[in-house]
Design a protein around this motif. Structure first.
Motif, PDB file in Angstrom:
ATOM      1  N   GLY B 150       0.847  -1.330   0.160  1.00 51.04           N
ATOM      2  CA  GLY B 150      -0.027  -0.055  -0.046  1.00 51.04           C
ATOM      3  C   GLY B 150       0.906   1.326  -0.004  1.00 51.04           C
ATOM      4  N   GLU B 151       2.259   0.909  -0.101  1.00 56.21           N
ATOM      5  CA  GLU B 151       2.904   2.406  -0.155  1.00 56.21           C
ATOM      6  C   GLU B 151       2.861   3.210   1.101  1.00 56.21           C
ATOM      7  OE1 GLU B 151       2.142   0.886  -3.189  1.00 56.21           O
ATOM      8  OE2 GLU B 151       4.431   0.456  -3.448  1.00 56.21           O
ATOM      9  N   ARG B 152       2.528   2.685   2.135  1.00 50.81           N
ATOM     10  CA  ARG B 152       2.307   3.476   3.393  1.00 50.81           C
ATOM     11  C   ARG B 152       3.775   4.110   3.617  1.00 50.81           C
ATOM     12  NH1 ARG B 152      -2.285   2.302   6.183  1.00 50.81           N
ATOM     13  NH2 ARG B 152      -1.942   3.991   7.485  1.00 50.81           N
ATOM     14  N   THR B 153       4.846   3.317   3.753  1.00 49.96           N
ATOM     15  CA  THR B 153       5.988   3.998   4.079  1.00 49.96           C
ATOM     16  C   THR B 153       6.511   5.031   3.316  1.00 49.96           C
ATOM     17  OG1 THR B 153       6.537   1.619   5.055  1.00 49.96           O
ATOM     18  CG2 THR B 153       8.393   3.324   4.603  1.00 49.96           C
ATOM     19  N   ALA B 154       6.141   4.852   1.645  1.00 52.18           N
ATOM     20  CA  ALA B 154       6.599   5.718   0.967  1.00 52.18           C
ATOM     21  C   ALA B 154       5.752   6.964   0.930  1.00 52.18           C
ATOM     22  CB  ALA B 154       6.373   5.317  -0.777  1.00 52.18           C
ATOM     23  N   LEU B 155       4.655   6.999   1.227  1.00 53.25           N
ATOM     24  CA  LEU B 155       3.579   7.994   1.676  1.00 53.25           C
ATOM     25  C   LEU B 155       4.230   8.876   2.691  1.00 53.25           C
ATOM     26  CD1 LEU B 155       0.228   6.778   0.678  1.00 53.25           C
ATOM     27  CD2 LEU B 155       1.653   8.363  -0.585  1.00 53.25           C
ATOM     28  N   ALA B 156       4.698   8.037   3.695  1.00 52.22           N
ATOM     29  CA  ALA B 156       5.000   8.666   5.142  1.00 52.22           C
ATOM     30  C   ALA B 156       6.528   9.615   4.701  1.00 52.22           C
ATOM     31  CB  ALA B 156       5.510   7.747   6.089  1.00 52.22           C
ATOM     32  N   TYR B 157       6.957   9.104   3.991  1.00 53.96           N
ATOM     33  CA  TYR B 157       8.353   9.845   3.388  1.00 53.96           C
ATOM     34  C   TYR B 157       8.134  10.649   2.440  1.00 53.96           C
ATOM     35  CZ  TYR B 157      11.361   7.042   6.467  1.00 53.96           C
ATOM     36  OH  TYR B 157      11.995   6.464   7.681  1.00 53.96           O
ATOM     37  N   GLY B 158       7.252  10.943   1.838  1.00 49.06           N
ATOM     38  CA  GLY B 158       6.864  12.134   0.817  1.00 49.06           C
ATOM     39  C   GLY B 158       7.613  11.749  -0.391  1.00 49.06           C
ATOM     40  N   VAL B 159       7.587  10.181  -0.697  1.00 43.48           N
ATOM     41  CA  VAL B 159       7.931  10.086  -1.927  1.00 43.48           C
ATOM     42  C   VAL B 159       7.014  10.299  -3.369  1.00 43.48           C
ATOM     43  CG1 VAL B 159       8.833   7.889  -3.509  1.00 43.48           C
ATOM     44  CG2 VAL B 159       9.305   7.851  -0.952  1.00 43.48           C
ATOM     45  N   TYR B 160       7.943  11.068  -4.260  1.00 42.79           N
ATOM     46  CA  TYR B 160       7.175  11.386  -5.405  1.00 42.79           C
ATOM     47  C   TYR B 160       7.187  10.348  -6.338  1.00 42.79           C
ATOM     48  CZ  TYR B 160       6.736  16.276  -3.526  1.00 42.79           C
ATOM     49  OH  TYR B 160       6.843  17.163  -2.548  1.00 42.79           O
ATOM     50  N   GLY B 161       8.415   9.612  -6.539  1.00 41.44           N
ATOM     51  CA  GLY B 161       8.658   8.824  -7.353  1.00 41.44           C
ATOM     52  C   GLY B 161       9.943   8.133  -7.254  1.00 41.44           C
ATOM     53  N   VAL B 162      10.324   7.033  -7.969  1.00 40.53           N
ATOM     54  CA  VAL B 162      11.465   6.505  -7.751  1.00 40.53           C
ATOM     55  C   VAL B 162      12.428   6.857  -8.710  1.00 40.53           C
ATOM     56  CG1 VAL B 162      10.794   4.537  -6.154  1.00 40.53           C
ATOM     57  CG2 VAL B 162      10.230   4.653  -8.599  1.00 40.53           C
ATOM     58  N   PRO B 163      13.975   6.924  -8.432  1.00 40.83           N
ATOM     59  CA  PRO B 163      14.283   6.685  -6.886  1.00 40.83           C
ATOM     60  C   PRO B 163      14.164   7.755  -6.308  1.00 40.83           C
ATOM     61  CG  PRO B 163      16.033   6.885  -8.598  1.00 40.83           C
ATOM     62  CD  PRO B 163      14.996   6.908  -9.295  1.00 40.83           C
ATOM     63  N   GLU B 164      14.501   7.464  -5.010  1.00 37.87           N
ATOM     64  CA  GLU B 164      14.500   8.447  -3.718  1.00 37.87           C
ATOM     65  C   GLU B 164      15.363   7.876  -2.911  1.00 37.87           C
ATOM     66  OE1 GLU B 164      11.510  10.973  -2.535  1.00 37.87           O
ATOM     67  OE2 GLU B 164      10.469  11.489  -4.390  1.00 37.87           O
ATOM     68  N   THR B 165      16.331   8.644  -2.373  1.00 40.14           N
ATOM     69  CA  THR B 165      17.277   8.002  -1.289  1.00 40.14           C
ATOM     70  C   THR B 165      17.189   8.927  -0.098  1.00 40.14           C
ATOM     71  OG1 THR B 165      18.231   7.157  -3.066  1.00 40.14           O
ATOM     72  CG2 THR B 165      19.696   6.997  -0.843  1.00 40.14           C
ATOM     73  N   PHE B 166      17.228   8.215   1.258  1.00 38.76           N
ATOM     74  CA  PHE B 166      17.170   9.160   2.378  1.00 38.76           C
ATOM     75  C   PHE B 166      18.419   8.466   3.143  1.00 38.76           C
ATOM     76  CE2 PHE B 166      13.054   9.579   0.799  1.00 38.76           C
ATOM     77  CZ  PHE B 166      12.339  10.546   1.204  1.00 38.76           C
ATOM     78  N   VAL B 167      19.008   9.491   3.917  1.00 42.86           N
ATOM     79  CA  VAL B 167      20.032   8.896   4.774  1.00 42.86           C
ATOM     80  C   VAL B 167      19.646   9.510   6.414  1.00 42.86           C
ATOM     81  CG1 VAL B 167      22.430   9.233   5.680  1.00 42.86           C
ATOM     82  CG2 VAL B 167      21.948   9.061   3.336  1.00 42.86           C
ATOM     83  N   VAL B 168      19.413   8.466   7.129  1.00 40.62           N
ATOM     84  CA  VAL B 168      19.081   8.465   8.615  1.00 40.62           C
ATOM     85  C   VAL B 168      19.767   8.386   9.541  1.00 40.62           C
ATOM     86  CG1 VAL B 168      17.581   7.961  10.325  1.00 40.62           C
ATOM     87  CG2 VAL B 168      16.653   7.610   7.963  1.00 40.62           C
TER      88      VAL B 168
END
Lengths: 175, 198
Positions: B150-168
């Motif tokens: 359901g792309e719940r995590t992607a929506l929480a991270y505000g992903v528009y499209g792929v690829p997107e990369t985050f560093v925590v």
């Protein structure tokens, strides 16, 4: 006098009708859509305030994209879990920023977008009201009758022309 | 003749009338120019900003937590369990061309930093699990790969499209985001910086 009254009443009635219609429209617009009862309707209400992230200028409610579909199902799940529309919007704002909201928030620089139309509407209404009052006063014939030649209503150039014309007419009269 | 004729007008009144008329005209002109100037400033402000470049509100904020099952169905990974480690989160899809471009960058990052406790997590985005698995068996990639129903995590991270990369960061805050194929230099600079502080 009676002719002027005959003109005045329909004008006043028309102005009154316009004001009543405008006020009714404003009330309807301010109340917005009735709050939806069904889950589908509630999802639509939230989704239509959110911008679809993958398409330009489409709401999540209107976009056929996969991401918008998933956002709608997320909204449905959250609503079923008892979250309020504002909480759900807040979650999307946390991930995407205020960009995701189709309407700008009512604070900061974004307030300008809300205030300018209201100010313009108020200014326009005031101007229209003044204009209607001025027209319905029936003061139009007076300046023409009394101030035609030298009244304040004419620019100097026109006044010279008018005076010349009047003089030529009165010069012709005796003959 | 009209009793209120020209003769009855004191010349002063005429002058006053003309003066207020002129003043009124100036007020209207100034108001219009002021309004146009205000709108121009706002328009200029709006046009000077790139509407496609949106700073992620997550930067500097705690990363949204997630617990996702691995693509191969073995076990699940919870982000909060990785507190104290640098975590690279990469959203990708098998249908995404740029993901293929950046895949070697992620592989090199994983190879270089896994010994130092850096975790790379792949999260499949809008992809059939079978297609995701085929992509991974074709391109390789030994870092954990997760599915996001359901792309719940992607929506929480505000992903528009792929690829997107985050560093925590080790403290759980999002320190870096890149939209599009991730740049090896930028990614490793950020990792080096965060590893040095731990």
């Amino acid at each position: 006098m009676s002719a002027r009254h005959g003109m005045r009443w329909p004008t006043a009635a028309l102005a009154g009708a316009v004001i009543v219609a405008g006020a009714a429209l404003a009330v309807v617009a301010a109340r917005g859509e009735p709050s939806p009862r069904t889950l589908e309707g509630r999802v639509h209400a939230v989704a239509s305030t959110l911008r679809c992230p993958v398409c330009q200028n489409l709401s999540v409610a209107d976009s056929p994209s996969l991401l918008a579909q998933q956002m709608r199902s997320t909204i449905a799940k959250e609503l079923q879990a008892g979250r309020s529309p504002d909480e759900i919007r807040g979650e999307f704002v946390a991930g995407y920023g205020e960009w995701i909201l189709l309407a700008p928030p009512k604070r900061g620089i974004d307030l300008v977008a809300w205030l300018i139309p209201i100010l313009l509407m108020a200014g326009g209404a005031a101007w229209a009201g003044l204009a209607v009052v001025r027209w319905t006063r029936g003061s139009v014939p007076a300046p023409i009758a009394s101030n035609a030649a030298t009244g304040p209503g004419l620019p100097p150039g026109d006044r010279v022309l008018l005076e010349r014309a009047i003089r030529s007419v009165s010069d012709e009269e005796p003959e | 003749m009209d009793p209120r004729g020209p003769a009855s007008h004191p010349s002063g009144l005429e002058a006053t009338g003309r003066w207020t008329r002129r003043r009124k005209r100036w007020v209207v002109l100034a108001g219009t120019l002021g309004g146009v100037a205000l709108l121009s400033v706002l328009l200029g402000f709006g046009l000077s900003r790139d509407p496609t470049l949106i700073r992620s509100p997550l930067l500097g904020r705690p990363a949204p937590d997630f617990s996702l099952r691995a693509l191969d169905g073995t076990d699940s990974i919870r982000l909060s369990d990785l507190r104290g480690q640098v975590v690279v989160i990469n959203f990708w899809a098998s249908w995404c061309a740029e993901c293929r471009v950046e895949h070697p960058v992620l592989a090199a990052t994983w190879d270089r930093y896994r010994e130092q406790g850096v975790v790379v997590l792949g999260i499949a985005f809008q992809d059939r699990p079978s297609a995701s698995r085929a992509y991974l068996s074709e391109l390789g990639g030994g870092w954990p790969q997760l599915s996001d129903p359901g792309e719940r995590t992607a929506l929480a991270y505000g992903v528009y499209g792929v690829p997107e990369t985050f560093v925590v960061a080790p403290d759980g805050r999002v320190m870096f985001k890149q939209v599009g194929a991730v740049n090896y230099g930028a990614l490793t600079d950020e990792i080096e910086r965060l590893v040095a502080t731990t």
